[in-house]
Scaffold this motif. Structure first.
Motif, PDB file in Angstrom:
ATOM      1  N   ILE A   1       0.847  -1.199   0.000  1.00 21.19           N
ATOM      2  CA  ILE A   1       0.000   0.000   0.000  1.00 21.19           C
ATOM      3  C   ILE A   1       0.881   1.247   0.000  1.00 21.19           C
ATOM      4  O   ILE A   1       2.079   1.177   0.279  1.00 21.19           O
ATOM      5  CB  ILE A   1      -0.933   0.016   1.246  1.00 21.19           C
ATOM      6  CG1 ILE A   1      -0.162  -0.233   2.568  1.00 21.19           C
ATOM      7  CG2 ILE A   1      -1.985  -1.054   1.135  1.00 21.19           C
ATOM      8  CD1 ILE A   1       0.006   0.976   3.408  1.00 21.19           C
ATOM      9  N   ARG A   2       0.277   2.383  -0.331  1.00 20.47           N
ATOM     10  CA  ARG A   2       0.923   3.697  -0.199  1.00 20.47           C
ATOM     11  C   ARG A   2       0.054   4.532   0.731  1.00 20.47           C
ATOM     12  O   ARG A   2      -1.101   4.807   0.424  1.00 20.47           O
ATOM     13  CB  ARG A   2       1.037   4.395  -1.552  1.00 20.47           C
ATOM     14  CG  ARG A   2       2.035   3.783  -2.469  1.00 20.47           C
ATOM     15  CD  ARG A   2       2.256   4.649  -3.711  1.00 20.47           C
ATOM     16  NE  ARG A   2       2.755   3.871  -4.817  1.00 20.47           N
ATOM     17  CZ  ARG A   2       3.989   3.418  -4.932  1.00 20.47           C
ATOM     18  NH1 ARG A   2       4.854   3.663  -3.987  1.00 20.47           N
ATOM     19  NH2 ARG A   2       4.364   2.717  -5.975  1.00 20.47           N
ATOM     20  N   VAL A   3       0.629   4.931   1.851  1.00 22.15           N
ATOM     21  CA  VAL A   3      -0.096   5.715   2.843  1.00 22.15           C
ATOM     22  C   VAL A   3      -0.129   7.171   2.403  1.00 22.15           C
ATOM     23  O   VAL A   3       0.896   7.738   2.024  1.00 22.15           O
ATOM     24  CB  VAL A   3       0.574   5.608   4.232  1.00 22.15           C
ATOM     25  CG1 VAL A   3      -0.145   6.473   5.258  1.00 22.15           C
ATOM     26  CG2 VAL A   3       0.633   4.158   4.692  1.00 22.15           C
TER      27      VAL A   3
ATOM     28  N   ALA B   1       6.586   5.637   0.071  1.00 12.97           N
ATOM     29  CA  ALA B   1       6.926   4.474  -0.742  1.00 12.97           C
ATOM     30  C   ALA B   1       5.930   3.347  -0.470  1.00 12.97           C
ATOM     31  O   ALA B   1       5.216   3.359   0.531  1.00 12.97           O
ATOM     32  CB  ALA B   1       8.342   4.009  -0.402  1.00 12.97           C
ATOM     33  N   ALA B   2       5.901   2.370  -1.353  1.00  5.04           N
ATOM     34  CA  ALA B   2       5.029   1.206  -1.162  1.00  5.04           C
ATOM     35  C   ALA B   2       5.553   0.369  -0.001  1.00  5.04           C
ATOM     36  O   ALA B   2       6.750   0.072   0.085  1.00  5.04           O
ATOM     37  CB  ALA B   2       4.973   0.377  -2.437  1.00  5.04           C
ATOM     38  N   VAL B   3       4.654  -0.004   0.902  1.00  6.84           N
ATOM     39  CA  VAL B   3       4.995  -0.826   2.067  1.00  6.84           C
ATOM     40  C   VAL B   3       3.852  -1.813   2.310  1.00  6.84           C
ATOM     41  O   VAL B   3       2.749  -1.609   1.826  1.00  6.84           O
ATOM     42  CB  VAL B   3       5.207   0.040   3.340  1.00  6.84           C
ATOM     43  CG1 VAL B   3       6.379   0.990   3.169  1.00  6.84           C
ATOM     44  CG2 VAL B   3       3.946   0.814   3.716  1.00  6.84           C
ATOM     45  N   ASP B   4       4.123  -2.865   3.058  1.00  2.12           N
ATOM     46  CA  ASP B   4       3.004  -3.707   3.488  1.00  2.12           C
ATOM     47  C   ASP B   4       2.979  -3.859   5.004  1.00  2.12           C
ATOM     48  O   ASP B   4       2.111  -4.532   5.549  1.00  2.12           O
ATOM     49  CB  ASP B   4       2.943  -5.065   2.783  1.00  2.12           C
ATOM     50  CG  ASP B   4       4.234  -5.835   2.822  1.00  2.12           C
ATOM     51  OD1 ASP B   4       5.057  -5.599   3.720  1.00  2.12           O
ATOM     52  OD2 ASP B   4       4.419  -6.697   1.947  1.00  2.12           O
ATOM     53  N   ARG B   5       3.906  -3.201   5.683  1.00  2.00           N
ATOM     54  CA  ARG B   5       3.890  -3.118   7.146  1.00  2.00           C
ATOM     55  C   ARG B   5       4.163  -1.675   7.543  1.00  2.00           C
ATOM     56  O   ARG B   5       5.046  -1.031   6.975  1.00  2.00           O
ATOM     57  CB  ARG B   5       4.976  -4.007   7.755  1.00  2.00           C
ATOM     58  CG  ARG B   5       4.728  -5.482   7.540  1.00  2.00           C
ATOM     59  CD  ARG B   5       5.854  -6.333   8.079  1.00  2.00           C
ATOM     60  NE  ARG B   5       5.901  -6.226   9.528  1.00  2.00           N
ATOM     61  CZ  ARG B   5       7.014  -6.414  10.238  1.00  2.00           C
ATOM     62  NH1 ARG B   5       8.150  -6.698   9.660  1.00  2.00           N
ATOM     63  NH2 ARG B   5       6.972  -6.319  11.550  1.00  2.00           N
TER      64      ARG B   5
END
Length: 141
Positions: A57-59, A109-113
Motif C-alpha cells: 500500500i501507499r499511505v 513508498a510502497a509498504v506492506d507493514r
C-alpha cells in the motif's frame, strides 16, 4: 482517490494493553467505529502499533482520535516491505485533545507493514488512549 486501507485481513499488534485487559481495552477497539470504546496502553516510556496489510500500500493520510491528556506529543510513521527493515516515512505531532486529527503523508513508498511510534505521552505514566485510528491511501501496484 484515498480510501481506508484497514480491512479484515489487516493484522495489528500493539506494545501493551492496560492491565492486559484486552476485553475492555484491546487493539480491536481502535477500528470498531464505536466512540465509547478505545485501545488503552499500559504505562511506559513509549508505545507502538504495527499494522500488516495483505498487499503493498501507499499511505497518504493518518487519522487519530486520542483522549485528551493521554495523547502522544511526538509520533513517527515507519514502513517496510515483508522481510525488510523499518524506515522512517514521516514525523507528526498530535495536539493533546479529543478531536479527530488528520496527518497528511507526502510521497510515501510502497509498504506492506507500518509501525507507528507514539512518544512523549501527555500522561505522566506514559499511557496512550486511542478511540479511533484509520490509515488512508491506495493499494500499490
Amino acid at each position: 482517490m484515498a480510501a481506508s486501507l484497514i480491512c479484515r485481513e489487516t493484522q495489528c499488534r500493539v506494545s501493551s494493553v492496560l492491565n492486559r485487559d484486552v476485553k475492555q481495552y484491546g487493539k480491536k477497539y481502535m477500528f470498531d467505529s464505536n466512540e465509547e470504546t478505545c485501545w488503552n496502553s499500559d504505562q511506559g516510556e513509549s508505545q507502538w502499533l504495527i499494522l500488516e496489510f495483505p498487499q503493498p500500500i501507499r499511505v497518504s493520510e493518518l487519522k487519530f482520535q486520542f483522549q485528551g491528556g493521554f495523547s502522544a506529543k511526538t509520533c513517527r510513521l515507519e514502513g517496510c516491505l515483508k522481510g525488510g527493515d523499518f524506515t522512517v516515512i514521516s514525523h507528526f505531532y498530535p495536539e493533546d485533545n479529543n478531536s479527530l486529527q488528520c496527518f497528511p503523508i507526502q510521497d510515501a513508498a510502497a509498504v506492506d507493514r507500518v509501525k507507528i511510534l507514539l512518544e512523549n505521552s501527555a500522561d505522566f505514566f506514559g499511557r496512550i488512549i486511542i478511540y479511533s485510528l484509520d490509515i488512508l491511501g491506495e493499494k500499490a501496484t
